[in-house]
Design a protein around this motif. Sequence first.
Motif: not given
Length: 408
Positions: A232-255
């Motif tokens: 959750a921290r990784i997802v959250r840190s990605v979202s605030v890394e650079v304001r106004g810039v989109g980010r993506a994280v991976s999750l190895a699942t189809r669910s």
Amino acid sequence: MTRILENLEELLQEAGFSVWWDRTDLRPGDPIDPTIYRALNDCRAAVVLIDADALDAGYMRREVNILTFRHAEDGLHVLPVLLQVEAEQVRGSTLGRETGIDVQLALHASKKQNQRAARETAEQIAQHLLTESATWQRDIYSPENRWIDDVALCLESTSRKALRRAAETLELDLPAWERSSEPGWDIAAALWSAEREVVLEVIEDVAYQLPSGPRERIVNYAIPLWAHLRAARIVRSVSVEVRGVGRAVSLATRSLWLGEYLARRAAAGNRKARVVRLIDVHGESTIQDLVGQSEATLRRELNFPVETPAEEVSASLRRRPGQQLYAVLRSDTVNPATTVAVTRELQNKFPGIVMIVLNHAGSGAWISSSITPAFDPFPPEDERAARKFVSDMSELSGGKKIEVDSEE
């Protein structure tokens, strides 16, 4: 360590700081773990002293996980201080791997072990905090506290006996917990960072005592706990890394449910956070067609009419501070290059969006520097356990059960 802490407490108090140290601030009768969790959730800065014993200590991992999550969520100032250990030792330890604490710019204590060296280390820490204190937020209501308050409210209808069983399951100090003025808050605080098997056992026990409304709410708050705080921290840190810039994280699942609840865990119960499921990326469509389908979904969610120019949409999103928008995208039936291209296009069109991209563990898309792994690795047995947790937990709400083997 004791000499450093004694000197540091004195120096910080002289500088006008309010200092919390368990050795002096835990009173007889206080529930130890919940009181520490409350301090971790309320503080404006934290000093983490790391020696050899801390590298594999379970209590350190639980507490540092909370601090690193708050660092990602609301910019909490976390200062690691290395005592007779090196940064590489921390990174390779259980503490480093599971919490991701950043020791690149950690302070290094003197190798000497005497009173003068302890004083010098304490002065170094105090000077750092004094220098950085101007950047701290004046009032922080942490996302954990928001989540804990909501769960504690749900627990108000639970019997004292059930709460006591929960305290036992969570391995709280029972005599101290019995004397607590906020027993429900203490249970909720412990649930926030508990292992998923323990969470299920506690919620299973209390859910049937609650009226339908609080029961459904507490289950909805607990389901996202399938994901560890680290992810959750990784997802959250990605979202605030650079304001106004989109980010993506991976999750190895189809669910899709796991992707959605990972986002909700990262949002820590923020009622304003939005989680959107995008149409699966598949078939023979062009990249622009695939982007267009997802763009239409996001425009509807963000209330932008079709005729609004793309530049106006992007400009508007850049002006929105603190927005939390998560998009879950499944892309396991197309080549990795298409996955990367679609996510980049959407990030450019919708600045600030956090994309959780679902694909199989061996996908070549994960090689891209534009996609950060949220679980690395995320082995099949962990996914099975996560699916079962979500399925078992959903059944407790009395609503529709999420089948463990369904595509959902």
